[in-house]
Design a protein around this motif. Structure first.
Motif, PDB file in Angstrom:
ATOM      1  N   GLY A   1     -12.869  41.183 -26.973  1.00 23.66           N
ATOM      2  CA  GLY A   1     -12.009  41.094 -28.154  1.00 23.66           C
ATOM      3  C   GLY A   1     -10.585  41.507 -27.846  1.00 23.66           C
ATOM      4  O   GLY A   1      -9.624  40.870 -28.290  1.00 23.66           O
ATOM      5  N   SER A   2     -10.431  42.563 -27.059  1.00 27.38           N
ATOM      6  CA  SER A   2      -9.091  43.021 -26.682  1.00 27.38           C
ATOM      7  C   SER A   2      -8.395  41.987 -25.805  1.00 27.38           C
ATOM      8  O   SER A   2      -7.188  41.763 -25.945  1.00 27.38           O
ATOM      9  CB  SER A   2      -9.183  44.351 -25.940  1.00 27.38           C
ATOM     10  OG  SER A   2      -9.695  45.352 -26.782  1.00 27.38           O
ATOM     11  N   ALA A   3      -9.137  41.370 -24.915  1.00 30.32           N
ATOM     12  CA  ALA A   3      -8.543  40.344 -24.049  1.00 30.32           C
ATOM     13  C   ALA A   3      -8.071  39.154 -24.884  1.00 30.32           C
ATOM     14  O   ALA A   3      -6.989  38.603 -24.630  1.00 30.32           O
ATOM     15  CB  ALA A   3      -9.549  39.892 -22.994  1.00 30.32           C
ATOM     16  N   GLN A   4      -8.843  38.767 -25.878  1.00 32.96           N
ATOM     17  CA  GLN A   4      -8.447  37.655 -26.742  1.00 32.96           C
ATOM     18  C   GLN A   4      -7.194  38.009 -27.541  1.00 32.96           C
ATOM     19  O   GLN A   4      -6.271  37.207 -27.662  1.00 32.96           O
ATOM     20  CB  GLN A   4      -9.595  37.273 -27.683  1.00 32.96           C
ATOM     21  CG  GLN A   4      -9.288  36.084 -28.560  1.00 32.96           C
ATOM     22  CD  GLN A   4      -9.017  34.827 -27.753  1.00 32.96           C
ATOM     23  OE1 GLN A   4      -9.661  34.576 -26.755  1.00 32.96           O
ATOM     24  NE2 GLN A   4      -8.050  34.049 -28.188  1.00 32.96           N
ATOM     25  N   THR A   5      -7.162  39.235 -28.064  1.00 34.02           N
ATOM     26  CA  THR A   5      -5.989  39.684 -28.815  1.00 34.02           C
ATOM     27  C   THR A   5      -4.762  39.716 -27.922  1.00 34.02           C
ATOM     28  O   THR A   5      -3.666  39.276 -28.319  1.00 34.02           O
ATOM     29  CB  THR A   5      -6.245  41.088 -29.398  1.00 34.02           C
ATOM     30  OG1 THR A   5      -7.409  41.039 -30.219  1.00 34.02           O
ATOM     31  CG2 THR A   5      -5.067  41.571 -30.215  1.00 34.02           C
TER      32      THR A   5
ATOM     33  N   THR B   1      -4.265  37.946 -25.226  1.00 34.58           N
ATOM     34  CA  THR B   1      -3.888  36.565 -24.926  1.00 34.58           C
ATOM     35  C   THR B   1      -3.083  35.964 -26.080  1.00 34.58           C
ATOM     36  O   THR B   1      -2.057  35.314 -25.857  1.00 34.58           O
ATOM     37  CB  THR B   1      -5.141  35.723 -24.655  1.00 34.58           C
ATOM     38  OG1 THR B   1      -5.861  36.304 -23.570  1.00 34.58           O
ATOM     39  CG2 THR B   1      -4.792  34.292 -24.325  1.00 34.58           C
ATOM     40  N   ASP B   2      -3.537  36.209 -27.295  1.00 31.93           N
ATOM     41  CA  ASP B   2      -2.809  35.695 -28.461  1.00 31.93           C
ATOM     42  C   ASP B   2      -1.403  36.294 -28.541  1.00 31.93           C
ATOM     43  O   ASP B   2      -0.428  35.580 -28.801  1.00 31.93           O
ATOM     44  CB  ASP B   2      -3.577  35.994 -29.751  1.00 31.93           C
ATOM     45  CG  ASP B   2      -4.890  35.245 -29.837  1.00 31.93           C
ATOM     46  OD1 ASP B   2      -5.068  34.258 -29.080  1.00 31.93           O
ATOM     47  OD2 ASP B   2      -5.748  35.642 -30.656  1.00 31.93           O
ATOM     48  N   LEU B   3      -1.302  37.601 -28.327  1.00 31.83           N
ATOM     49  CA  LEU B   3       0.004  38.248 -28.389  1.00 31.83           C
ATOM     50  C   LEU B   3       0.923  37.752 -27.273  1.00 31.83           C
ATOM     51  O   LEU B   3       2.127  37.580 -27.481  1.00 31.83           O
ATOM     52  CB  LEU B   3      -0.154  39.766 -28.303  1.00 31.83           C
ATOM     53  CG  LEU B   3      -0.747  40.437 -29.548  1.00 31.83           C
ATOM     54  CD1 LEU B   3      -0.999  41.910 -29.286  1.00 31.83           C
ATOM     55  CD2 LEU B   3       0.162  40.265 -30.740  1.00 31.83           C
ATOM     56  N   THR B   4       0.359  37.512 -26.104  1.00 30.95           N
ATOM     57  CA  THR B   4       1.161  36.990 -24.996  1.00 30.95           C
ATOM     58  C   THR B   4       1.684  35.601 -25.317  1.00 30.95           C
ATOM     59  O   THR B   4       2.854  35.282 -25.050  1.00 30.95           O
ATOM     60  CB  THR B   4       0.324  36.957 -23.706  1.00 30.95           C
ATOM     61  OG1 THR B   4      -0.163  38.268 -23.442  1.00 30.95           O
ATOM     62  CG2 THR B   4       1.139  36.467 -22.537  1.00 30.95           C
ATOM     63  N   GLN B   5       0.856  34.765 -25.909  1.00 30.67           N
ATOM     64  CA  GLN B   5       1.294  33.421 -26.283  1.00 30.67           C
ATOM     65  C   GLN B   5       2.401  33.486 -27.334  1.00 30.67           C
ATOM     66  O   GLN B   5       3.383  32.742 -27.263  1.00 30.67           O
ATOM     67  CB  GLN B   5       0.121  32.598 -26.795  1.00 30.67           C
ATOM     68  CG  GLN B   5      -0.847  32.198 -25.703  1.00 30.67           C
ATOM     69  CD  GLN B   5      -2.071  31.484 -26.252  1.00 30.67           C
ATOM     70  OE1 GLN B   5      -2.287  31.431 -27.452  1.00 30.67           O
ATOM     71  NE2 GLN B   5      -2.880  30.942 -25.349  1.00 30.67           N
TER      72      GLN B   5
END
Length: 129
Positions: free
Chosen positions: A64-68, A70-74
């Motif tokens: 979940g943290s990795a997905q979050t 990734t979203d913030l990086t995008q």
């Protein structure tokens, strides 16, 4: 001779029985769930189950943290592109301050693009005075 063989056979059976009895008691103490190795195995088994559950929970949290992240990086990359575009568009704006731009009308483009300076100082003329 048969009598001696029977006595030796009975003694061997009696010795094997005593050996099995002693071995059985030792095995019971060994497998005792509170004091022996059986208890240690049971405790370790419970700890392995707990660690497996904790590891599974940690993996889910990390996913979940990795997905979050990734979203913030995008989003950050998108904002960076927008800021770069805005910075590039600022190069098209003239360097005059806003007050001067509104107070004086803009000169024609042909007058601004001449290669001659607007004011010329003649040093030779100043030296004669």
């Amino acid at each position: 001779m048969d009598l001696i063989a029977d006595i030796l056979l009975a003694a061997g059976a009696l010795g094997a029985g005593i050996y099995c009895l002693v071995l059985g008691r030792r095995l019971n103490r060994f497998n005792d769930l509170e004091k022996g190795v059986g208890g240690a195995v049971a405790v370790l088994s419970a700890q392995v189950d707990d660690l497996t559950k904790t590891l599974s929970s940690a993996q889910n949290t990390a996913a979940g943290s990795a997905q979050t992240l990734t979203d913030l990086t995008q989003r950050a990359e998108e904002m960076s592109r927008k800021l770069e575009f805005q910075m590039a568009s600022l190069h098209d704006i003239p360097d005059t301050p806003a007050r001067e731009a509104t107070a004086t009308p803009a000169a024609p483009v042909s007058a601004q693009t001449t290669s001659e300076p607007m004011f010329v100082r003649h040093r030779a003329a100043e030296a004669h005075q």
